[in-house]
Design a protein around this motif. Structure first.
Motif, PDB file in Angstrom:
ATOM      1  N   ILE A   1     133.990  65.790 -74.550  1.00  0.00           N
ATOM      2  CA  ILE A   1     133.452  66.546 -73.403  1.00  0.00           C
ATOM      3  C   ILE A   1     133.558  65.689 -72.137  1.00  0.00           C
ATOM      4  CG2 ILE A   1     131.398  67.658 -72.421  1.00  0.00           C
ATOM      5  CD1 ILE A   1     132.552  69.133 -74.866  1.00  0.00           C
ATOM      6  N   HIS A   2     133.266  64.411 -72.294  1.00  0.00           N
ATOM      7  CA  HIS A   2     133.346  63.522 -71.131  1.00  0.00           C
ATOM      8  C   HIS A   2     134.797  63.362 -70.668  1.00  0.00           C
ATOM      9  CE1 HIS A   2     131.378  60.837 -68.364  1.00  0.00           C
ATOM     10  NE2 HIS A   2     132.293  59.899 -68.582  1.00  0.00           N
ATOM     11  N   ALA A   3     135.717  63.341 -71.614  1.00  0.00           N
ATOM     12  CA  ALA A   3     137.142  63.238 -71.257  1.00  0.00           C
ATOM     13  C   ALA A   3     137.597  64.485 -70.495  1.00  0.00           C
ATOM     14  CB  ALA A   3     137.982  63.044 -72.514  1.00  0.00           C
ATOM     15  N   VAL A   4     137.084  65.628 -70.905  1.00  0.00           N
ATOM     16  CA  VAL A   4     137.386  66.867 -70.173  1.00  0.00           C
ATOM     17  C   VAL A   4     136.852  66.761 -68.749  1.00  0.00           C
ATOM     18  CG1 VAL A   4     136.869  69.345 -69.996  1.00  0.00           C
ATOM     19  CG2 VAL A   4     137.444  68.339 -72.225  1.00  0.00           C
ATOM     20  N   ARG A   5     135.618  66.285 -68.627  1.00  0.00           N
ATOM     21  CA  ARG A   5     134.990  66.160 -67.297  1.00  0.00           C
ATOM     22  C   ARG A   5     135.792  65.218 -66.408  1.00  0.00           C
ATOM     23  NH1 ARG A   5     128.660  64.303 -66.718  1.00  0.00           N
ATOM     24  NH2 ARG A   5     128.372  64.700 -64.487  1.00  0.00           N
ATOM     25  N   THR A   6     136.183  64.096 -66.976  1.00  0.00           N
ATOM     26  CA  THR A   6     136.956  63.115 -66.208  1.00  0.00           C
ATOM     27  C   THR A   6     138.293  63.702 -65.774  1.00  0.00           C
ATOM     28  OG1 THR A   6     135.911  61.355 -67.489  1.00  0.00           O
ATOM     29  CG2 THR A   6     137.917  60.776 -66.298  1.00  0.00           C
TER      30      THR A   6
ATOM     31  N   ARG B   1     136.966  74.859 -74.655  1.00  0.00           N
ATOM     32  CA  ARG B   1     138.274  74.468 -74.118  1.00  0.00           C
ATOM     33  C   ARG B   1     138.806  75.559 -73.186  1.00  0.00           C
ATOM     34  NH1 ARG B   1     142.901  74.434 -78.289  1.00  0.00           N
ATOM     35  NH2 ARG B   1     142.972  76.582 -77.586  1.00  0.00           N
ATOM     36  N   SER B   2     138.711  76.813 -73.593  1.00  0.00           N
ATOM     37  CA  SER B   2     139.197  77.925 -72.762  1.00  0.00           C
ATOM     38  C   SER B   2     138.440  77.999 -71.439  1.00  0.00           C
ATOM     39  CB  SER B   2     139.044  79.255 -73.503  1.00  0.00           C
ATOM     40  OG  SER B   2     139.844  79.262 -74.648  1.00  0.00           O
ATOM     41  N   ALA B   3     137.116  77.803 -71.533  1.00  0.00           N
ATOM     42  CA  ALA B   3     136.312  77.855 -70.304  1.00  0.00           C
ATOM     43  C   ALA B   3     136.729  76.741 -69.349  1.00  0.00           C
ATOM     44  CB  ALA B   3     134.827  77.741 -70.642  1.00  0.00           C
ATOM     45  N   ALA B   4     136.998  75.568 -69.917  1.00  0.00           N
ATOM     46  CA  ALA B   4     137.421  74.443 -69.073  1.00  0.00           C
ATOM     47  C   ALA B   4     138.812  74.691 -68.493  1.00  0.00           C
ATOM     48  CB  ALA B   4     137.400  73.149 -69.890  1.00  0.00           C
ATOM     49  N   GLU B   5     139.687  75.273 -69.297  1.00  0.00           N
ATOM     50  CA  GLU B   5     141.048  75.567 -68.805  1.00  0.00           C
ATOM     51  C   GLU B   5     141.007  76.614 -67.689  1.00  0.00           C
ATOM     52  OE1 GLU B   5     142.932  76.487 -72.564  1.00  0.00           O
ATOM     53  OE2 GLU B   5     143.933  74.519 -72.594  1.00  0.00           O
ATOM     54  N   THR B   6     140.120  77.599 -67.847  1.00  0.00           N
ATOM     55  CA  THR B   6     139.971  78.608 -66.797  1.00  0.00           C
ATOM     56  C   THR B   6     139.463  77.959 -65.508  1.00  0.00           C
ATOM     57  OG1 THR B   6     139.512  80.335 -68.414  1.00  0.00           O
ATOM     58  CG2 THR B   6     138.767  80.745 -66.164  1.00  0.00           C
ATOM     59  N   ALA B   7     138.522  77.030 -65.689  1.00  0.00           N
ATOM     60  CA  ALA B   7     137.926  76.385 -64.517  1.00  0.00           C
ATOM     61  C   ALA B   7     138.909  75.478 -63.790  1.00  0.00           C
ATOM     62  CB  ALA B   7     136.691  75.594 -64.931  1.00  0.00           C
ATOM     63  N   CYS B   8     139.750  74.789 -64.550  1.00  0.00           N
ATOM     64  CA  CYS B   8     140.655  73.814 -63.908  1.00  0.00           C
ATOM     65  C   CYS B   8     142.032  74.405 -63.621  1.00  0.00           C
ATOM     66  CB  CYS B   8     140.813  72.563 -64.774  1.00  0.00           C
ATOM     67  SG  CYS B   8     141.765  72.812 -66.287  1.00  0.00           S
ATOM     68  N   LYS B   9     142.268  75.620 -64.149  1.00  0.00           N
ATOM     69  CA  LYS B   9     143.601  76.228 -64.025  1.00  0.00           C
ATOM     70  C   LYS B   9     144.657  75.239 -64.523  1.00  0.00           C
ATOM     71  CE  LYS B   9     142.344  79.184 -60.092  1.00  0.00           C
ATOM     72  NZ  LYS B   9     140.946  78.710 -59.901  1.00  0.00           N
ATOM     73  N   CYS B  10     144.357  74.639 -65.682  1.00  0.00           N
ATOM     74  CA  CYS B  10     145.266  73.651 -66.264  1.00  0.00           C
ATOM     75  C   CYS B  10     145.217  73.788 -67.780  1.00  0.00           C
ATOM     76  CB  CYS B  10     144.863  72.234 -65.855  1.00  0.00           C
ATOM     77  SG  CYS B  10     143.242  71.702 -66.484  1.00  0.00           S
ATOM     78  N   SER B  11     146.124  73.109 -68.452  1.00  0.00           N
ATOM     79  CA  SER B  11     146.131  73.129 -69.912  1.00  0.00           C
ATOM     80  C   SER B  11     145.446  71.886 -70.450  1.00  0.00           C
ATOM     81  CB  SER B  11     147.572  73.185 -70.436  1.00  0.00           C
ATOM     82  OG  SER B  11     147.554  72.991 -71.847  1.00  0.00           O
TER      83      SER B  11
END
Ligand SMILES: [Zn+2]
Length: 494
Positions: A438-443, A472-482
Protein backbone atom coordinates in the motif's frame (compact mmCIF):
# COMPACT_ATOMS: atom_id res chain seq x y z
CA UNK A 1 5.00 -3.79 16.12
CA UNK A 2 2.46 -6.05 14.69
CA UNK A 3 -0.29 -6.00 17.16
CA UNK A 4 -2.19 -9.11 16.30
CA UNK A 5 0.81 -11.34 16.22
CA UNK A 6 0.05 -12.88 19.54
CA UNK A 7 -3.11 -14.33 18.07
CA UNK A 8 -0.78 -16.70 16.25
CA UNK A 9 1.01 -17.76 19.37
CA UNK A 10 -2.03 -19.73 20.38
CA UNK A 11 -1.79 -20.93 16.98
CA UNK A 12 -4.17 -17.12 17.19
CA UNK A 13 -19.97 -16.50 16.75
CA UNK A 14 -41.04 -27.42 18.59
CA UNK A 15 -43.77 -25.65 19.89
CA UNK A 16 -42.25 -22.30 19.98
CA UNK A 17 -41.07 -22.76 16.42
CA UNK A 18 -44.54 -23.61 15.25
CA UNK A 19 -45.80 -20.44 16.89
CA UNK A 20 -42.81 -18.59 15.43
CA UNK A 21 -43.59 -19.75 11.93
CA UNK A 22 -47.14 -18.66 12.41
CA UNK A 23 -45.95 -15.16 13.13
CA UNK A 24 -43.26 -14.72 10.51
CA UNK A 25 -42.65 -15.11 6.83
CA UNK A 26 -41.33 -18.66 7.11
CA UNK A 27 -44.60 -20.23 6.03
CA UNK A 28 -44.89 -18.06 2.95
CA UNK A 29 -44.34 -19.79 -0.35
CA UNK A 30 -42.72 -18.43 -2.33
CA UNK A 31 -40.78 -16.21 0.02
CA UNK A 32 -40.88 -12.60 -0.98
CA UNK A 33 -38.04 -10.15 -0.75
CA UNK A 34 -37.97 -8.31 2.54
CA UNK A 35 -40.86 -6.09 3.27
CA UNK A 36 -40.82 -2.38 3.84
CA UNK A 37 -41.04 -2.64 7.64
CA UNK A 38 -38.18 -5.10 7.98
CA UNK A 39 -35.96 -2.82 5.95
CA UNK A 40 -37.14 0.36 7.64
CA UNK A 41 -36.36 -1.03 11.10
CA UNK A 42 -32.74 -1.46 10.07
CA UNK A 43 -32.31 2.25 9.53
CA UNK A 44 -32.09 2.64 13.32
CA UNK A 45 -28.51 1.32 13.37
CA UNK A 46 -27.17 3.38 10.49
CA UNK A 47 -25.37 6.71 10.63
CA UNK A 48 -27.64 9.54 9.54
CA UNK A 49 -25.68 9.83 6.30
CA UNK A 50 -26.16 6.12 5.51
CA UNK A 51 -29.75 5.33 6.53
CA UNK A 52 -30.84 5.08 2.91
CA UNK A 53 -28.20 2.42 2.20
CA UNK A 54 -30.55 -0.19 3.63
CA UNK A 55 -33.22 0.62 1.06
CA UNK A 56 -31.23 -1.09 -1.67
CA UNK A 57 -30.54 -4.20 0.39
CA UNK A 58 -33.73 -6.20 0.35
CA UNK A 59 -31.87 -9.21 -1.05
CA UNK A 60 -29.29 -9.26 1.75
CA UNK A 61 -29.63 -12.24 4.11
CA UNK A 62 -32.06 -11.25 6.85
CA UNK A 63 -31.69 -12.96 10.21
CA UNK A 64 -34.38 -12.86 12.88
CA UNK A 65 -33.14 -14.28 16.17
CA UNK A 66 -35.14 -14.49 19.39
CA UNK A 67 -33.33 -15.99 22.33
CA UNK A 68 -32.51 -16.20 25.99
CA UNK A 69 -29.02 -15.81 27.38
CA UNK A 70 -27.97 -17.48 30.60
CA UNK A 71 -24.55 -16.34 31.85
CA UNK A 72 -24.41 -19.11 34.44
CA UNK A 73 -24.74 -21.92 31.91
CA UNK A 74 -22.95 -19.77 29.27
CA UNK A 75 -25.76 -20.44 26.79
CA UNK A 76 -27.85 -18.75 24.16
CA UNK A 77 -31.05 -20.67 23.39
CA UNK A 78 -32.90 -19.24 20.45
CA UNK A 79 -35.02 -19.58 17.38
CA UNK A 80 -33.72 -18.20 14.12
CA UNK A 81 -35.23 -17.49 10.74
CA UNK A 82 -33.08 -16.50 7.78
CA UNK A 83 -34.60 -15.16 4.61
CA UNK A 84 -31.96 -15.97 2.05
CA UNK A 85 -31.97 -14.80 -1.56
CA UNK A 86 -29.86 -16.57 -4.17
CA UNK A 87 -27.81 -13.72 -5.58
CA UNK A 88 -25.66 -15.99 -7.76
CA UNK A 89 -26.35 -17.16 -11.30
CA UNK A 90 -26.27 -20.77 -10.07
CA UNK A 91 -29.36 -22.73 -8.97
CA UNK A 92 -28.75 -23.95 -5.42
CA UNK A 93 -29.85 -27.40 -4.26
CA UNK A 94 -28.64 -26.93 -0.70
CA UNK A 95 -28.03 -24.07 1.70
CA UNK A 96 -24.80 -24.30 3.64
CA UNK A 97 -24.55 -22.97 7.16
CA UNK A 98 -21.67 -22.73 9.57
CA UNK A 99 -21.68 -23.51 13.27
CA UNK A 100 -18.54 -21.72 14.41
CA UNK A 101 -18.89 -22.69 18.06
CA UNK A 102 -18.34 -26.32 17.06
CA UNK A 103 -14.87 -25.71 15.70
CA UNK A 104 -12.34 -27.48 17.86
CA UNK A 105 -10.36 -24.26 18.11
CA UNK A 106 -13.39 -22.25 19.29
CA UNK A 107 -14.27 -24.90 21.84
CA UNK A 108 -17.98 -24.19 22.28
CA UNK A 109 -21.02 -26.09 21.10
CA UNK A 110 -24.01 -25.28 18.91
CA UNK A 111 -26.81 -27.80 18.58
CA UNK A 112 -29.50 -27.24 15.97
CA UNK A 113 -33.05 -28.55 16.07
CA UNK A 114 -36.19 -28.47 13.99
CA UNK A 115 -34.73 -27.23 10.72
CA UNK A 116 -37.43 -26.12 8.32
CA UNK A 117 -37.33 -24.86 4.75
CA UNK A 118 -40.29 -22.65 3.95
CA UNK A 119 -42.01 -24.23 6.94
CA UNK A 120 -41.40 -27.85 5.92
CA UNK A 121 -39.13 -30.03 8.06
CA UNK A 122 -35.74 -30.72 6.47
CA UNK A 123 -33.01 -33.09 7.54
CA UNK A 124 -29.58 -31.48 7.45
CA UNK A 125 -26.25 -33.25 7.26
CA UNK A 126 -23.05 -32.27 9.02
CA UNK A 127 -19.43 -32.01 7.97
CA UNK A 128 -16.31 -32.57 10.08
CA UNK A 129 -16.42 -31.12 13.62
CA UNK A 130 -20.16 -30.49 12.96
CA UNK A 131 -19.02 -27.13 11.59
CA UNK A 132 -20.68 -27.20 8.19
CA UNK A 133 -24.42 -27.82 8.08
CA UNK A 134 -25.93 -28.69 4.72
CA UNK A 135 -29.67 -28.13 4.40
CA UNK A 136 -31.28 -29.85 1.41
CA UNK A 137 -33.80 -27.88 -0.64
CA UNK A 138 -36.72 -29.97 -1.90
CA UNK A 139 -37.23 -27.25 -4.49
CA UNK A 140 -33.94 -25.95 -5.92
CA UNK A 141 -33.44 -22.24 -5.37
CA UNK A 142 -33.11 -20.48 -8.68
CA UNK A 143 -31.16 -17.30 -9.21
CA UNK A 144 -32.97 -14.34 -7.70
CA UNK A 145 -35.37 -16.45 -5.64
CA UNK A 146 -35.66 -16.44 -1.86
CA UNK A 147 -36.10 -19.13 0.75
CA UNK A 148 -36.92 -19.04 4.46
CA UNK A 149 -34.85 -21.24 6.75
CA UNK A 150 -35.93 -21.64 10.34
CA UNK A 151 -34.44 -23.59 13.21
CA UNK A 152 -33.95 -23.70 16.93
CA UNK A 153 -30.46 -23.68 18.36
CA UNK A 154 -28.52 -23.62 21.59
CA UNK A 155 -24.96 -22.37 21.79
CA UNK A 156 -22.71 -22.88 24.79
CA UNK A 157 -19.48 -20.93 25.23
CA UNK A 158 -16.37 -22.40 26.84
CA UNK A 159 -14.81 -20.92 29.95
CA UNK A 160 -11.47 -19.14 29.78
CA UNK A 161 -9.51 -21.97 31.36
CA UNK A 162 -8.10 -23.31 28.08
CA UNK A 163 -5.76 -20.73 26.60
CA UNK A 164 -5.19 -22.93 23.56
CA UNK A 165 -8.65 -22.02 22.32
CA UNK A 166 -9.33 -19.17 19.89
CA UNK A 167 -10.62 -17.20 22.88
CA UNK A 168 -13.26 -15.06 21.19
CA UNK A 169 -16.27 -17.05 22.36
CA UNK A 170 -15.69 -17.28 26.08
CA UNK A 171 -17.03 -16.74 29.56
CA UNK A 172 -14.52 -15.13 31.91
CA UNK A 173 -16.89 -14.76 34.86
CA UNK A 174 -17.50 -11.07 34.14
CA UNK A 175 -18.30 -11.17 30.44
CA UNK A 176 -19.96 -13.81 28.31
CA UNK A 177 -18.63 -13.10 24.82
CA UNK A 178 -20.72 -14.63 22.05
CA UNK A 179 -19.49 -13.90 18.52
CA UNK A 180 -20.81 -16.17 15.75
CA UNK A 181 -23.12 -17.89 18.22
CA UNK A 182 -25.86 -18.39 15.63
CA UNK A 183 -26.05 -20.70 12.59
CA UNK A 184 -24.54 -18.51 9.87
CA UNK A 185 -25.04 -18.90 6.13
CA UNK A 186 -21.80 -20.28 4.71
CA UNK A 187 -19.61 -18.54 2.15
CA UNK A 188 -20.46 -19.21 -1.49
CA UNK A 189 -17.23 -19.09 -3.42
CA UNK A 190 -17.93 -19.08 -7.15
CA UNK A 191 -21.35 -20.65 -6.63
CA UNK A 192 -19.98 -23.48 -4.44
CA UNK A 193 -20.41 -23.63 -0.67
CA UNK A 194 -17.09 -23.42 1.13
CA UNK A 195 -17.18 -26.43 3.46
CA UNK A 196 -13.57 -26.19 4.67
CA UNK A 197 -12.60 -26.03 8.31
CA UNK A 198 -11.08 -22.52 8.63
CA UNK A 199 -7.44 -22.06 9.50
CA UNK A 200 -7.52 -20.24 12.84
CA UNK A 201 -4.18 -18.48 12.65
CA UNK A 202 -6.22 -15.48 11.45
CA UNK A 203 -9.82 -14.41 10.99
CA UNK A 204 -12.33 -17.17 10.33
CA UNK A 205 -15.54 -15.47 9.16
CA UNK A 206 -16.29 -14.60 5.55
CA UNK A 207 -19.92 -13.64 5.23
CA UNK A 208 -22.15 -11.48 3.11
CA UNK A 209 -23.35 -8.17 4.49
CA UNK A 210 -26.61 -9.03 6.24
CA UNK A 211 -29.42 -7.55 8.27
CA UNK A 212 -30.05 -8.75 11.82
CA UNK A 213 -33.19 -8.34 13.87
CA UNK A 214 -32.30 -9.79 17.28
CA UNK A 215 -34.28 -9.96 20.52
CA UNK A 216 -32.31 -11.22 23.52
CA UNK A 217 -33.50 -11.83 27.06
CA UNK A 218 -31.12 -12.01 30.01
CA UNK A 219 -30.91 -11.37 33.74
CA UNK A 220 -32.24 -8.01 34.88
CA UNK A 221 -29.61 -7.24 37.47
CA UNK A 222 -25.92 -6.69 37.04
CA UNK A 223 -25.58 -7.31 33.33
CA UNK A 224 -25.59 -5.22 30.17
CA UNK A 225 -26.02 -6.45 26.61
CA UNK A 226 -23.37 -5.20 24.19
CA UNK A 227 -23.67 -6.01 20.51
CA UNK A 228 -23.25 -5.31 16.86
CA UNK A 229 -25.81 -2.72 15.85
CA UNK A 230 -28.07 -0.67 18.06
CA UNK A 231 -30.49 -1.50 20.83
CA UNK A 232 -33.73 0.30 20.08
CA UNK A 233 -35.80 -0.87 23.04
CA UNK A 234 -35.34 -2.53 26.42
CA UNK A 235 -38.22 -4.12 28.29
CA UNK A 236 -37.98 -5.39 31.83
CA UNK A 237 -39.81 -7.86 34.03
CA UNK A 238 -39.15 -8.56 37.68
CA UNK A 239 -36.17 -10.76 36.83
CA UNK A 240 -35.31 -10.22 33.19
CA UNK A 241 -34.42 -7.61 30.60
CA UNK A 242 -35.10 -8.00 26.88
CA UNK A 243 -33.27 -5.95 24.29
CA UNK A 244 -34.40 -5.36 20.72
CA UNK A 245 -31.40 -4.95 18.45
CA UNK A 246 -31.15 -3.97 14.80
CA UNK A 247 -27.80 -4.30 13.10
CA UNK A 248 -28.07 -2.31 9.91
CA UNK A 249 -25.88 -3.59 7.09
CA UNK A 250 -23.27 -5.65 8.94
CA UNK A 251 -21.10 -8.58 8.00
CA UNK A 252 -21.77 -10.60 11.14
CA UNK A 253 -23.48 -10.31 14.50
CA UNK A 254 -21.65 -10.53 17.82
CA UNK A 255 -22.84 -9.83 21.31
CA UNK A 256 -21.75 -10.01 24.92
CA UNK A 257 -23.48 -10.00 28.27
CA UNK A 258 -21.20 -8.18 30.67
CA UNK A 259 -20.83 -6.80 34.17
CA UNK A 260 -18.22 -4.27 32.98
CA UNK A 261 -18.91 -0.57 33.17
CA UNK A 262 -19.15 1.69 30.17
CA UNK A 263 -17.43 4.88 29.07
CA UNK A 264 -19.01 6.60 26.07
CA UNK A 265 -18.46 9.49 23.74
CA UNK A 266 -20.19 10.53 20.54
CA UNK A 267 -18.03 11.69 17.67
CA UNK A 268 -19.11 12.61 14.14
CA UNK A 269 -22.56 11.15 14.78
CA UNK A 270 -21.32 7.79 16.05
CA UNK A 271 -21.43 6.77 19.71
CA UNK A 272 -18.37 4.83 20.85
CA UNK A 273 -18.78 2.71 23.97
CA UNK A 274 -15.78 1.17 25.71
CA UNK A 275 -16.28 -1.48 28.38
CA UNK A 276 -13.24 -2.06 30.56
CA UNK A 277 -12.28 -3.40 33.97
CA UNK A 278 -13.33 -1.12 36.83
CA UNK A 279 -9.79 -1.38 38.19
CA UNK A 280 -8.36 0.13 35.00
CA UNK A 281 -10.50 3.17 34.38
CA UNK A 282 -7.57 5.23 33.10
CA UNK A 283 -6.83 2.65 30.41
CA UNK A 284 -10.50 2.41 29.48
CA UNK A 285 -10.47 6.18 29.02
CA UNK A 286 -7.33 5.87 26.90
CA UNK A 287 -9.05 3.27 24.70
CA UNK A 288 -12.03 5.58 24.28
CA UNK A 289 -9.76 8.51 23.44
CA UNK A 290 -7.92 6.49 20.78
CA UNK A 291 -11.15 5.30 19.15
CA UNK A 292 -12.65 8.80 19.31
CA UNK A 293 -9.56 10.15 17.59
CA UNK A 294 -9.35 7.38 14.99
CA UNK A 295 -12.94 7.35 13.77
CA UNK A 296 -13.08 10.87 12.30
CA UNK A 297 -9.61 10.40 10.78
CA UNK A 298 -10.82 7.32 8.92
CA UNK A 299 -14.12 9.03 8.07
CA UNK A 300 -12.12 11.75 6.43
CA UNK A 301 -9.46 9.67 4.71
CA UNK A 302 -11.48 6.60 3.67
CA UNK A 303 -15.19 7.30 3.97
CA UNK A 304 -17.92 7.76 6.53
CA UNK A 305 -18.38 5.01 9.12
CA UNK A 306 -21.94 4.08 8.20
CA UNK A 307 -23.22 3.11 11.65
CA UNK A 308 -24.30 5.09 14.67
CA UNK A 309 -22.50 2.91 17.22
CA UNK A 310 -19.19 1.13 17.83
CA UNK A 311 -18.55 -0.99 20.92
CA UNK A 312 -15.19 -2.00 22.33
CA UNK A 313 -15.13 -4.52 25.15
CA UNK A 314 -12.38 -6.17 27.12
CA UNK A 315 -12.39 -9.88 27.84
CA UNK A 316 -10.10 -12.08 29.82
CA UNK A 317 -9.47 -14.75 27.22
CA UNK A 318 -5.77 -15.15 27.80
CA UNK A 319 -4.97 -15.33 24.12
CA UNK A 320 -5.34 -12.79 21.31
CA UNK A 321 -4.61 -9.09 21.66
CA UNK A 322 -7.58 -7.74 19.78
CA UNK A 323 -10.05 -8.96 17.22
CA UNK A 324 -12.64 -7.19 15.14
CA UNK A 325 -16.28 -7.99 14.70
CA UNK A 326 -18.77 -5.70 13.00
CA UNK A 327 -19.42 -2.75 15.28
CA UNK A 328 -17.98 -4.81 18.12
CA UNK A 329 -14.31 -5.11 19.04
CA UNK A 330 -12.85 -7.52 21.56
CA UNK A 331 -9.66 -6.51 23.37
CA UNK A 332 -7.82 -8.93 25.60
CA UNK A 333 -8.00 -7.67 29.18
CA UNK A 334 -4.26 -8.14 29.69
CA UNK A 335 -3.76 -5.36 27.15
CA UNK A 336 -5.54 -2.87 29.42
CA UNK A 337 -2.24 -1.78 30.85
CA UNK A 338 0.28 0.87 30.04
CA UNK A 339 1.44 -1.17 27.07
CA UNK A 340 2.75 1.47 24.64
CA UNK A 341 1.15 -0.42 21.79
CA UNK A 342 -2.29 -0.28 23.33
CA UNK A 343 -3.30 2.83 21.41
CA UNK A 344 -2.36 1.26 18.09
CA UNK A 345 -4.15 -1.95 19.03
CA UNK A 346 -7.38 0.04 19.43
CA UNK A 347 -6.72 1.97 16.21
CA UNK A 348 -6.08 -1.26 14.30
CA UNK A 349 -9.36 -2.85 15.37
CA UNK A 350 -11.25 0.37 14.64
CA UNK A 351 -9.63 0.39 11.19
CA UNK A 352 -11.01 -3.07 10.55
CA UNK A 353 -14.50 -1.61 10.59
CA UNK A 354 -13.67 -0.18 7.17
CA UNK A 355 -11.52 -3.04 5.95
CA UNK A 356 -13.15 -6.37 6.83
CA UNK A 357 -16.60 -5.19 7.81
CA UNK A 358 -17.82 -2.57 5.33
CA UNK A 359 -15.46 -3.81 2.62
CA UNK A 360 -15.35 -7.58 2.95
CA UNK A 361 -12.95 -10.14 1.58
CA UNK A 362 -12.33 -13.87 1.68
CA UNK A 363 -10.39 -13.84 4.93
CA UNK A 364 -9.04 -17.35 4.45
CA UNK A 365 -7.85 -16.96 0.84
CA UNK A 366 -7.15 -13.20 0.69
CA UNK A 367 -6.37 -12.15 4.26
CA UNK A 368 -3.93 -9.52 3.02
CA UNK A 369 -6.82 -7.55 1.50
CA UNK A 370 -8.13 -6.41 4.88
CA UNK A 371 -5.06 -6.87 7.09
CA UNK A 372 -2.71 -4.92 4.82
CA UNK A 373 -4.96 -1.88 4.64
CA UNK A 374 -5.94 -2.13 8.30
CA UNK A 375 -2.29 -2.22 9.24
CA UNK A 376 -1.89 0.84 7.06
CA UNK A 377 -4.60 2.69 9.01
CA UNK A 378 -2.15 2.79 11.92
CA UNK A 379 0.22 4.82 9.76
CA UNK A 380 -2.61 7.07 8.56
CA UNK A 381 -3.54 7.62 12.20
CA UNK A 382 -0.02 8.60 13.28
CA UNK A 383 0.34 10.96 10.35
CA UNK A 384 -3.05 12.57 10.90
CA UNK A 385 -2.12 13.15 14.54
CA UNK A 386 1.15 14.75 13.46
CA UNK A 387 3.37 12.09 14.97
CA UNK A 388 6.15 11.66 12.38
CA UNK A 389 8.36 9.66 14.72
CA UNK A 390 5.65 7.08 15.38
CA UNK A 391 4.88 6.89 11.65
CA UNK A 392 8.54 6.35 10.83
CA UNK A 393 8.79 3.63 13.48
CA UNK A 394 5.78 1.83 12.04
CA UNK A 395 7.25 1.88 8.54
CA UNK A 396 10.65 0.76 9.83
CA UNK A 397 9.05 -2.12 11.71
CA UNK A 398 7.31 -3.37 8.58
CA UNK A 399 10.53 -3.15 6.58
CA UNK A 400 12.61 -4.84 9.25
CA UNK A 401 10.09 -7.63 9.65
CA UNK A 402 10.06 -8.30 5.91
CA UNK A 403 13.85 -8.14 5.76
CA UNK A 404 14.06 -10.74 8.52
CA UNK A 405 11.69 -13.06 6.66
CA UNK A 406 13.76 -12.64 3.52
CA UNK A 407 17.00 -13.24 5.40
CA UNK A 408 15.54 -16.50 6.65
CA UNK A 409 14.73 -17.47 3.07
CA UNK A 410 11.00 -17.52 3.75
CA UNK A 411 9.65 -14.67 1.63
CA UNK A 412 6.66 -15.88 -0.37
CA UNK A 413 3.60 -14.85 -2.36
CA UNK A 414 1.26 -12.56 -0.39
CA UNK A 415 -1.85 -13.61 -2.32
CA UNK A 416 -2.13 -17.18 -1.14
CA UNK A 417 -4.39 -19.02 1.32
CA UNK A 418 -3.59 -18.60 4.98
CA UNK A 419 -3.37 -22.36 5.31
CA UNK A 420 -0.45 -22.46 2.86
CA UNK A 421 1.68 -20.13 5.01
CA UNK A 422 3.69 -20.74 8.13
CA UNK A 423 2.82 -18.59 11.13
CA UNK A 424 5.79 -16.30 10.51
CA UNK A 425 4.96 -15.98 6.83
CA UNK A 426 1.34 -15.24 7.62
CA UNK A 427 2.04 -12.28 9.91
CA UNK A 428 4.83 -10.79 7.86
CA UNK A 429 3.27 -11.22 4.43
CA UNK A 430 -0.38 -10.59 5.27
CA UNK A 431 0.13 -7.66 7.61
CA UNK A 432 3.46 -6.03 6.90
CA UNK A 433 4.41 -6.83 3.31
CA UNK A 434 0.83 -6.04 2.29
CA UNK A 435 1.05 -2.71 4.13
CA UNK A 436 4.35 -1.98 2.39
CA UNK A 437 2.58 -2.66 -0.91
CA UNK A 438 0.00 0.00 0.00
CA UNK A 439 2.86 2.34 0.83
CA UNK A 440 4.54 1.54 -2.49
CA UNK A 441 1.32 2.45 -4.27
CA UNK A 442 1.19 5.73 -2.34
CA UNK A 443 4.80 6.54 -3.18
CA UNK A 444 4.22 5.70 -6.83
CA UNK A 445 1.00 7.64 -7.44
CA UNK A 446 1.49 10.55 -5.02
CA UNK A 447 -0.57 11.97 -2.17
CA UNK A 448 -3.45 13.37 -4.15
CA UNK A 449 -4.11 10.21 -6.15
CA UNK A 450 -3.60 8.04 -3.07
CA UNK A 451 -6.23 9.97 -1.17
CA UNK A 452 -8.59 9.57 -4.10
CA UNK A 453 -7.76 5.85 -4.26
CA UNK A 454 -8.73 5.25 -0.64
CA UNK A 455 -12.03 7.06 -1.09
CA UNK A 456 -12.69 5.48 -4.48
CA UNK A 457 -12.03 2.00 -3.11
CA UNK A 458 -14.46 2.56 -0.27
CA UNK A 459 -17.19 3.91 -2.52
CA UNK A 460 -16.84 1.16 -5.11
CA UNK A 461 -16.44 -1.76 -2.69
CA UNK A 462 -18.73 -0.78 0.18
CA UNK A 463 -20.83 -3.73 1.47
CA UNK A 464 -19.21 -6.09 -1.04
CA UNK A 465 -16.66 -8.92 -0.92
CA UNK A 466 -13.61 -8.04 -2.99
CA UNK A 467 -10.11 -9.33 -3.67
CA UNK A 468 -6.82 -7.53 -4.20
CA UNK A 469 -7.97 -6.14 -7.53
CA UNK A 470 -10.41 -3.84 -5.75
CA UNK A 471 -7.88 -1.45 -4.27
CA UNK A 472 -5.55 -1.80 -7.24
CA UNK A 473 -8.35 -0.74 -9.62
CA UNK A 474 -9.27 2.20 -7.42
CA UNK A 475 -5.64 3.31 -7.36
CA UNK A 476 -5.30 2.89 -11.13
CA UNK A 477 -8.44 4.97 -11.65
CA UNK A 478 -7.05 7.64 -9.36
CA UNK A 479 -3.62 7.82 -10.98
CA UNK A 480 -4.76 7.10 -14.55
CA UNK A 481 -1.84 4.67 -14.69
CA UNK A 482 -1.19 0.95 -14.63
CA UNK A 483 -0.10 -0.72 -11.39
CA UNK A 484 0.06 -4.20 -12.84
CA UNK A 485 3.82 -4.56 -12.43
CA UNK A 486 3.87 -3.07 -8.94
CA UNK A 487 1.04 -5.36 -7.84
CA UNK A 488 2.79 -8.38 -9.28
CA UNK A 489 6.08 -7.47 -7.60
CA UNK A 490 4.58 -7.05 -4.14
CA UNK A 491 1.64 -9.44 -4.10
CA UNK A 492 1.89 -12.16 -6.73
CA UNK A 493 5.54 -13.20 -6.61
CA UNK A 494 7.94 -13.71 -3.65
ZN1 LIG B 1 -6.09 -7.08 11.91
Amino acid sequence: MNLEKRRLRRCVTGLLLALWCGLTSCTLQPVEALGHTAIANQRAAMHTSAVNDVQTSNTSPHYTIIGTVNPTTRTLSATQTVVYTNRTATTLTTIGMRLYANLTDVGGRTTVTNVRVNGTVATPTYGPQRFFLSIPLATPLEAGKSVSLSMGFTTTAPTNTDTNLFGTMVSDGTTLSMPYAYPMVAFLRGGVWDTAIPDSKGDIVTHEISLYDVRLTGPLTGYTFVSTGTTTATTKTRNTQTVQIYSGLQRDFAFALTKLTKKSQTVSGTTINVYGPSTRVAVTNAALAAAVAALPIFNSRIGQYPYNELDIISVNAGDFWGIEFPGFVLIEQDQYTNNPNFEHLIVHEVGHQWFYNVIGNDVQRDAFVDEGLTNYTELLYSQARNRPTAAAQTLAYWRDDLAALRAAGNDAVVDQPMSAMTDDQYTTLTYNKAALYIHAVRTRIGESAFSAALKGYYTASKYRIVDGSGFRSAAETACKCSLTTLYRTWILVP
